[in-house]
Design a protein around this motif. Structure first.
Motif: not given
Length: 319
Positions: A17-31
């Motif tokens: 498995p891989r996951l970007s360290p930016h995923a959660d901040p980008v999720q907040e930005w996205l909504v």
């Protein structure tokens, strides 16, 4: 039962498995961005989008993308999921409406944001304009055409599925597998590997037979896993468009037995994917880094779909 099968398949998956360290901040930005673009998001819809975690899905497929690039990728993913939702369910778009959406989206992708089409406007158009801006600016013309062709194939598949559903004509297994490769949007996600890595490949390499076989296999693996996860929803309203349902009908077996058959087929195709990936030849020092990034991206697409499916509130098996 299906949840247990999904978790067993994840345990058997040899891709890390891989996951970007930016995923959660980008999720907040996205909504927040979706609200600014004018999507009609009441608090419940906003919460549902946040819990679906589309940015985390993009972050699993493109774990090495920069934060700005992951924003563009997450916005594109969200656009495709919103289109997918519009094409399914009791209030689904009619085939003619899907065709109009397709024509408008392709005009934008191929011509640019000045292109207009009467069937494609409003927040969905604004979202695609924003998401497409950076890929369009940075990537070569041959790549932009390849991406647009993949979008056309995806939306053509959505229209074909809508026509069959309206007609009450469930597909056989072979027909369904071919159609599912279009409706999954995996072929749309593959060119974005090159955008995220900054390594566009020549068309002759991208379409090299060994790489195309791997692309098809990765598509099947992530699509069939998704079919297992969405089985109950699809039984209610997909007109037989689910691999488990197609296998059950064609083989004349109960749905639980069809689940086991699909899981066994998934494991066999995963072993084939690993073997074929290891056998890809060298394309020379000028191209091997781009090919490696592409192969890693195909693997991330499979494993990322597995992990995101089990964590996203979009599916009842999450958790």
């Amino acid at each position: 039962m299906t949840a247990a099968v999904l978790r067993a398949l994840r345990a058997d998956c040899p891709i890390p498995p891989r996951l970007s360290p930016h995923a959660d901040p980008v999720q907040e930005w996205l909504v927040d961005q979706l609200v600014r673009l004018g999507l009609p998001l009441d608090p419940a819809m906003r919460e549902r989008l946040a819990r679906a975690g589309f940015a985390r899905y993009a972050g699993r497929l493109y774990p090495d993308a920069s934060e700005p690039d992951l924003r563009a990728l997450a916005a594109l993913f969200t656009w495709f999921f919103l289109v997918d939702d519009a094409c399914e369910g009791p209030d689904r778009l009619a085939p003619a409406q899907i065709r109009a959406l397709r024509d408008g989206a392709l005009a934008l992708l191929r011509v640019g944001p000045r292109a207009r089409h009467p069937g494609f406007s409003g927040p969905l158009r604004r979202l695609l304009v924003q998401a497409w801006r950076e890929p369009r600016r940075r990537m070569p013309a041959r790549w932009r055409l390849r991406f647009a062709d993949a979008v056309a194939d995806h939306l053509d598949g959505a229209e074909r599925e809508a026509v069959a559903t309206v007609a009450g004509r469930p597909p056989g297994v072979a027909e369904y597998v071919r159609l599912r490769r279009a409706t999954s949007a995996a072929y749309v996600s593959y060119p974005l590997i090159e955008f995220a890595a900054g390594r566009p490949m020549p068309d002759a390499v991208y379409h090299y037979p060994a790489l195309r076989r791997l692309a098809d296999l990765a598509n099947d693996l992530l699509s069939w896993y998704n079919d297992l996860a969405s089985l109950e929803r699809d039984r209610a309203g997909a007109g037989g468009h689910n691999l488990v349902l197609a296998v059950a009908a064609e083989r004349g077996v109960p749905v639980p037995a069809a689940v086991d058959l699909v899981a066994a087929r998934w494991r066999a195709e995963m072993a084939r994917f690993v073997a074929l990936r290891a056998a890809v030849p060298s394309f020379g020092p000028a191209l091997d880094e781009a090919v490696t990034a592409h192969l890693d991206g195909l693997a991330n697409a499979v494993r990322g779909t597995v992990d995101w499916t089990l964590e996203s509130a979009r599916y009842p098996v999450a958790g």
